[in-house]
Design an enzyme around this catalytic site. Structure first.
Site, short mmCIF file in Angstrom:
data_model
loop_
_atom_site.label_atom_id
_atom_site.label_comp_id
_atom_site.label_asym_id
_atom_site.label_seq_id
_atom_site.Cartn_x
_atom_site.Cartn_y
_atom_site.Cartn_z
N HIS A 1 -12.32 -13.97 5.16
CA HIS A 1 -11.01 -13.38 4.89
C HIS A 1 -10.07 -14.49 4.45
O HIS A 1 -9.87 -15.47 5.18
CB HIS A 1 -10.45 -12.69 6.13
CG HIS A 1 -9.16 -11.98 5.88
ND1 HIS A 1 -9.10 -10.75 5.27
CD2 HIS A 1 -7.87 -12.32 6.14
CE1 HIS A 1 -7.84 -10.36 5.18
NE2 HIS A 1 -7.07 -11.30 5.69
N VAL B 1 -4.04 -9.65 11.80
CA VAL B 1 -5.20 -10.13 11.05
C VAL B 1 -6.14 -10.95 11.93
O VAL B 1 -7.36 -10.89 11.78
CB VAL B 1 -4.74 -10.95 9.81
CG1 VAL B 1 -4.02 -12.22 10.22
CG2 VAL B 1 -5.90 -11.26 8.90
N GLY C 1 -0.25 -4.75 5.94
CA GLY C 1 -0.66 -5.83 5.05
C GLY C 1 -1.57 -6.80 5.78
O GLY C 1 -2.26 -6.42 6.73
N GLU C 2 -1.60 -8.04 5.33
CA GLU C 2 -2.41 -9.11 5.92
C GLU C 2 -3.91 -8.91 5.70
O GLU C 2 -4.71 -9.78 6.03
CB GLU C 2 -2.15 -9.25 7.44
CG GLU C 2 -0.70 -9.41 7.82
CD GLU C 2 -0.48 -9.34 9.32
OE1 GLU C 2 -1.47 -9.41 10.10
OE2 GLU C 2 0.68 -9.20 9.74
N GLY C 3 -4.30 -7.76 5.18
CA GLY C 3 -5.72 -7.43 5.07
C GLY C 3 -6.22 -6.60 6.23
O GLY C 3 -7.42 -6.34 6.33
#
Length: 347
Positions: free
Chosen positions: A57, A93, A313-315
């Site tokens: 990531h 995350v 967000g952040e993945g």
């Protein structure tokens, strides 16, 4: 900008892969999206026995000059504060990467703060935030190219660890603004239909955001030829252009690309404007709660795995989808077929 050699996945294998999936001891099509994911990843990897190896990531952080126009409820200080929070392991995350075994890299692409004293953050700072695109292009051609090359290096480092599935996340206050503009320009959708609350704007804030972005787009169209490359450079953030470069390099290397929420989906749309074949490698983790995300996905005929009302967000949404992808790979590799299970095939 460098040239990428992104080939479409080999559709000639589709029939044989489908036959393998249909011969697993289950009613035909009964595992739904798991079957679609197994097909896609088999095509990406050009194999009947796909694998997931060393998932990585990349969390890219940067600031945006347009934030100075009050288009976000959050101040830009939140960008660097959150980057330090990620470095200390305290973000959303972080917990999802730990849960699902992802190798997390936190990269400063252009945060307007000195983070060099934090060893957990990789310093790839292009500049101290982009320029304010209300008045001029967010970045120069040189900065744009450096973003792309930096992202290529980051993906290559993941590949050297034998990674074959990569997830991308972002941290950058006001990055819904360029995302909305890209959605409008690339999707030919009225700008007002592409603008949402971001991190929590009220109706008055959304109206102000529209006026600012409309003025910026008008200035851009008056003074620039509207091409995908020009629009990406004029409005994008360093973390967003970095994500585009990472997506293109990952596709070039036949890696699976996990796409997160509104920002990263806008980046994938932008990447597909440059190289349409990149979509063959994209797995869309979720449909988020940000206004316009669903329409962004529809522009690419994308089918998201999850619908959890997320917009962090952040993945994080893409990471949450990973166990479903893992299940798809286990299905095609570990499930008996009718012959080995000694079950009569009834279709």
């Amino acid at each position: 900008m460098r040239t990428f050699n992104i080939l479409p996945t080999d559709k000639d294998m589709r029939q044989a892969i489908q036959q393998k999936i249909d011969n697993l001891n289950k009613p035909k099509g009964s595992l739904g999206m798991l079957e679609d994911l197994a097909m896609q990843i088999s095509l990406i990897q050009h194999t009947f026995t796909p694998t997931l190896s060393h998932p990585c990531h990349l969390l890219l952080g940067a600031d945006h000059g347009i934030e100075h126009e009050g288009v976000s409820v959050s101040p830009r200080d939140v960008t660097w504060q959150q980057m330090l929070n990620f470095a200390n392991g305290g973000g959303g995350v972080n917990l999802f990467c730990r849960q699902h075994g992802f190798d997390l890299s936190i990269i400063d692409m252009g945060v307007d703060h000195d983070l060099s004293a934090c060893p957990q953050i990789t310093n790839r700072k292009i500049a101290w935030g982009t320029s304010n695109f209300l008045h001029a292009a967010a970045m120069t051609e040189e900065q744009f190219n450096l973003c792309i090359e930096t992202a290529v290096q980051l993906v290559d480092e993941c590949k050297e660890k034998e990674c074959n599935i990569i997830c991308l996340g972002e941290m950058g206050i006001a990055n819904t603004s360029p995302s909305s503009i890209w959605m409008s320009l690339f999707g030919q959708i009225p700008l007002e239909e592409c603008i949402g609350a971001g991190a929590g704007l009220n109706n008055e804030g959304i109206s102000h955001k529209y006026k600012v972005l409309k003025a910026a787009v008008d200035l851009y169209l008056e003074n620039n030829r509207n091409t995908p490359l020009n629009a990406i450079r004029y409005f994008g953030g360093f973390e967003m252009v970095g994500a585009i470069g990472a997506m293109l390099r990952a596709a070039e290397l036949h890696m699976v690309i996990l796409v997160d929420g509104f920002i990263m989906t806008a980046c994938m749309l932008a990447a597909s404007q440059l190289y349409p074949n990149v979509l063959d490698y994209a797995v869309f983790g979720h449909c988020g709660d940000e206004n316009g995300h669903k329409r962004l996905l529809l522009l690419m005929n994308a089918k998201p795995i999850l619908l959890l009302g997320m917009r962090l967000g952040e993945g994080t949404g893409a990471l949450c989808a990973y166990p479903i992808i893992e299940s798809a790979i286990r299905m095609i590799n570990e499930m008996n077929d009718f012959d080995r299970a000694h079950i009569t095939k009834y279709f």
